[in-house]
Design an enzyme around this catalytic site. Structure first.
Site, PDB file in Angstrom:
ATOM      1  N   CYS A 100     -13.771   1.704 -14.384  1.00 32.90           N
ATOM      2  CA  CYS A 100     -13.837   2.445 -14.544  1.00 32.90           C
ATOM      3  C   CYS A 100     -12.701   3.831 -14.220  1.00 32.90           C
ATOM      4  CB  CYS A 100     -14.086   2.582 -12.569  1.00 32.90           C
ATOM      5  SG  CYS A 100     -15.410   5.032 -13.022  1.00 32.90           S
ATOM      6  N   CYS A 102     -25.118   3.399 -11.567  1.00 36.55           N
ATOM      7  CA  CYS A 102     -24.251   4.050 -11.852  1.00 36.55           C
ATOM      8  C   CYS A 102     -25.207   5.464 -11.725  1.00 36.55           C
ATOM      9  CB  CYS A 102     -23.726   3.569 -12.404  1.00 36.55           C
ATOM     10  SG  CYS A 102     -21.951   5.074 -13.351  1.00 36.55           S
ATOM     11  N   GLU A 127       0.681  -1.001   0.261  1.00 35.99           N
ATOM     12  CA  GLU A 127       0.266  -0.176   0.361  1.00 35.99           C
ATOM     13  C   GLU A 127       0.684   1.008  -0.440  1.00 35.99           C
ATOM     14  OE1 GLU A 127      -3.152   0.250  -0.437  1.00 35.99           O
ATOM     15  OE2 GLU A 127      -3.506  -1.740  -0.388  1.00 35.99           O
ATOM     16  N   CYS A 163     -17.813   0.875 -19.445  1.00 36.84           N
ATOM     17  CA  CYS A 163     -18.937   0.817 -19.192  1.00 36.84           C
ATOM     18  C   CYS A 163     -19.867  -0.577 -19.006  1.00 36.84           C
ATOM     19  CB  CYS A 163     -19.925   2.261 -18.709  1.00 36.84           C
ATOM     20  SG  CYS A 163     -19.203   3.792 -18.454  1.00 36.84           S
ATOM     21  N   CYS A 200     -18.748  -3.183 -16.623  1.00 37.68           N
ATOM     22  CA  CYS A 200     -19.357  -2.506 -14.858  1.00 37.68           C
ATOM     23  C   CYS A 200     -20.155  -3.345 -14.475  1.00 37.68           C
ATOM     24  CB  CYS A 200     -19.308  -0.846 -15.447  1.00 37.68           C
ATOM     25  SG  CYS A 200     -19.593  -0.681 -13.172  1.00 37.68           S
TER      26      CYS A 200
END
Length: 563
Positions: free
Chosen positions: A303, A319, A147, A310, A313
């Site tokens: 995205c 959305c 991270e 899309c 997705c």
């Protein structure tokens, strides 16, 4: 009263999911006082609300504890209570258009996203380590390193660095015992060098002060470990320890802003607060780590900032941005009579704080990439520096170059670089200042040999730094073998593996490009190469071929001439 605002436990729903639950107030004996407080919150500016809440927090604490205990949310301090009340006021002022309003919507989002993640997730080394590690501290360490490296850095770049890091320091104890020089050396080229330094500081704190055990909650991780902010703490706590806490990074911001059509500046305090609330509301209590990784993966793979896919997705049915695009297409085609029944934000009281400003209207050509709107950033400030590659071509063991170490704090702290000075002036003054700096490290030097070679422009996160590159080769002098602390002579091979920044490697490439030949920097080697010679004109080529002697190239011709 505040049941809806706190961290959702397993199976609970936040205010955004069940707004009607505010009727819960009517069942309380303190109804009138609480409603009075609520009206004051709605009417007063935020600064005044914050002040009043702090003053009343101590008197309200006992009563609020009873309310909070019924919803399993416990305020730790009066300040925490005031903060939750302020968050409640903010939630209530937001249009429902930007919220997930019921359990079914939240559950559908979780299920669709996790199913997609199980099918499409990338096979990354930190995921393999975390999934296969039984020891919680080693699992947390594997997540922690990844991270930190992934902040402001692409996955493709991080993979190699992460693999080498974990091979060199597989445990927190290994990293804690390493030197800062080793850490900087491995981190060189990854950028944002303070990340590696703070990561090692955190490892040392865990080993020396926390008994070798990484804190298990996001709150304790952020409070106890240097360099661990809200996002990193949430990622470690959810992925390594299974805490149901949401995370918000750049990818998640993009996903949430599109899913709930949030057009206001995503870096503002109010919008950021709302996004963290949405992330906490959505995180799956049974698989928090997978859910958070799935949200980030969705932003990275589907995205995306400029060219979202899309059609692939898993949550496009939920959305708002996608719905807005489809509505625009229907209106443009006029294939259906009337206006399609698509919900829009309809804040009747004032301009919605989560919608784009009226001066930034929806652009149908941008589609879902209308969200998120980015605030205009200040351009990086410009700085100039004069820097010199000082080389001893005839040093024992081969040519050597001089490096000096940067201060232990500030930009590129602790890394090595070529001697340099801030270049406010130009021309002669710049050369004199640089020569004086060089002599402070290497003693008397021939000023006449200092040559300007070109410039390098390198942009850091907030600084655009232009290096005026000079070169100086110490020919015919006794090699310098002793240097002050903070300086060292390195061979070219050692330079390429040292803890130097990408900018220094650019500077050295300019020097190498101006110093052809085997013995870098010598006059003997500074001759033009065939590739650098100007190509003769066609007429000149014809004359050259006419006067060039005939030289046979095959063995038969050579034999005939010999005879």
């Amino acid at each position: 009263m505040l049941r809806q605002v706190g961290t959702a436990r397993r199976g609970q729903i936040s205010l955004a999911e069940t707004q009607p639950e505010w009727s819960y107030l009517s069942a309380q004996p303190a109804k009138s006082k609480l409603l009075s407080l609520w009206r004051a919150i709605m009417k007063k500016p935020q600064a005044a609300v914050r002040s009043r809440l702090r003053k009343q927090a101590s008197r309200q604490e006992g009563r609020e504890k009873r309310v909070l205990s019924s919803s399993q949310v416990k305020p730790s301090t009066a300040a925490g209570l005031a903060k939750r009340q302020e968050e409640a006021a903010w939630q209530a002022s937001v249009s429902s258009y930007h919220l997930f309003r019921d359990t079914a919507e939240v559950m559908a989002f979780r299920e669709n996203l996790l199913n997609w993640y199980d099918r499409e997730k990338r096979n990354l080394p930190w995921r393999r380590l975390a999934e296969g590690e039984v020891d919680l501290d080693r699992r947390a360490y594997a997540v922690w390193v990844s991270e930190v490296m992934l902040q402001q850095t692409q996955v493709a770049t991080v993979i190699d660095y992460y693999t080498r890091w974990m091979q060199k320091w597989p445990t927190l104890q290994d990293l804690a015992s390493a030197s800062l020089e080793e850490v900087n050396q491995l981190w060189a080229g990854l950028g944002y060098y303070s990340r590696g330094r703070r990561l090692q500081q955190g490892a040392r704190k865990v080993v020396e002060e926390l008994g070798g055990h990484v804190p298990h909650t996001a709150e304790s991780l952020q409070r106890l470990l240097p360099g661990v902010g809200r996002y990193t703490a949430g990622a470690i706590a959810s992925i390594a320890f299974g805490q149901a806490t949401g995370v918000v990074d750049g990818n998640v911001i993009r996903v949430l802003c599109r899913v709930r059509a949030i057009g206001a500046d995503s870096s503002s305090t109010l919008v950021s607060q709302h996004l963290w609330g949405l992330a906490q509301q959505l995180v799956d209590p049974a698989r928090p780590g997978d859910f958070n990784q799935a949200a980030m993966e969705l932003g990275a793979l589907v995205c995306t900032p400029q060219h979202p896919r899309c059609s692939q997705c898993p949550v496009r049915s939920l959305c708002r941005a996608h719905q807005k695009v489809e509505r625009g297409k229907l209106l443009a085609s006029q294939s259906l009579p009337g206006s399609p029944d698509v919900e829009e934000c309809a804040s009747s009281t004032e301009q919605c704080q989560l919608c784009a400003h009226p001066t930034e209207p929806w652009d149908q050509t941008l589609g879902v990439t209308n969200f998120p709107r980015k605030a205009s950033r200040r351009p990086p400030r410009e700085e100039r520096s004069a820097i010199c590659v000082l080389e001893q071509p005839r040093a024992p063991g081969g040519p050597q170059i001089l490096l000096v170490q940067r201060p232990s704090s500030g930009l590129l702290a602790g890394l090595w670089e070529f001697p340099s000075v801030t270049a406010e002036a130009s021309g002669r003054c710049q050369r004199e200042a640089l020569l004086q700096e060089l002599q402070s490290w290497a003693g008397p030097l021939p000023a006449s040999h200092l040559q300007h070679l070109g410039q390098v422009v390198h942009t850091f996160s907030h600084i655009k730094l232009t290096y005026q590159v000079y070169g100086l080769a110490l020919e015919g002098q006794t090699p310098v073998t002793i240097v002050p602390p903070g300086a060292r002579w390195l061979t070219r091979e050692e330079f390429h593996t040292a803890a130097v920044s990408t900018a220094m490697k650019k500077v050295f490439r300019v020097y190498e490009g101006q110093q052809p030949g085997i013995c870098k920097g010598s006059k003997r080697s500074q001759v033009s190469t065939p590739s650098s010679r100007k190509k003769p004109s066609p007429g000149q080529q014809l004359l050259d071929s006419f006067f060039r002697p005939l030289i046979p190239t095959d063995s038969s011709n050579l034999n005939s001439m010999a005879q």
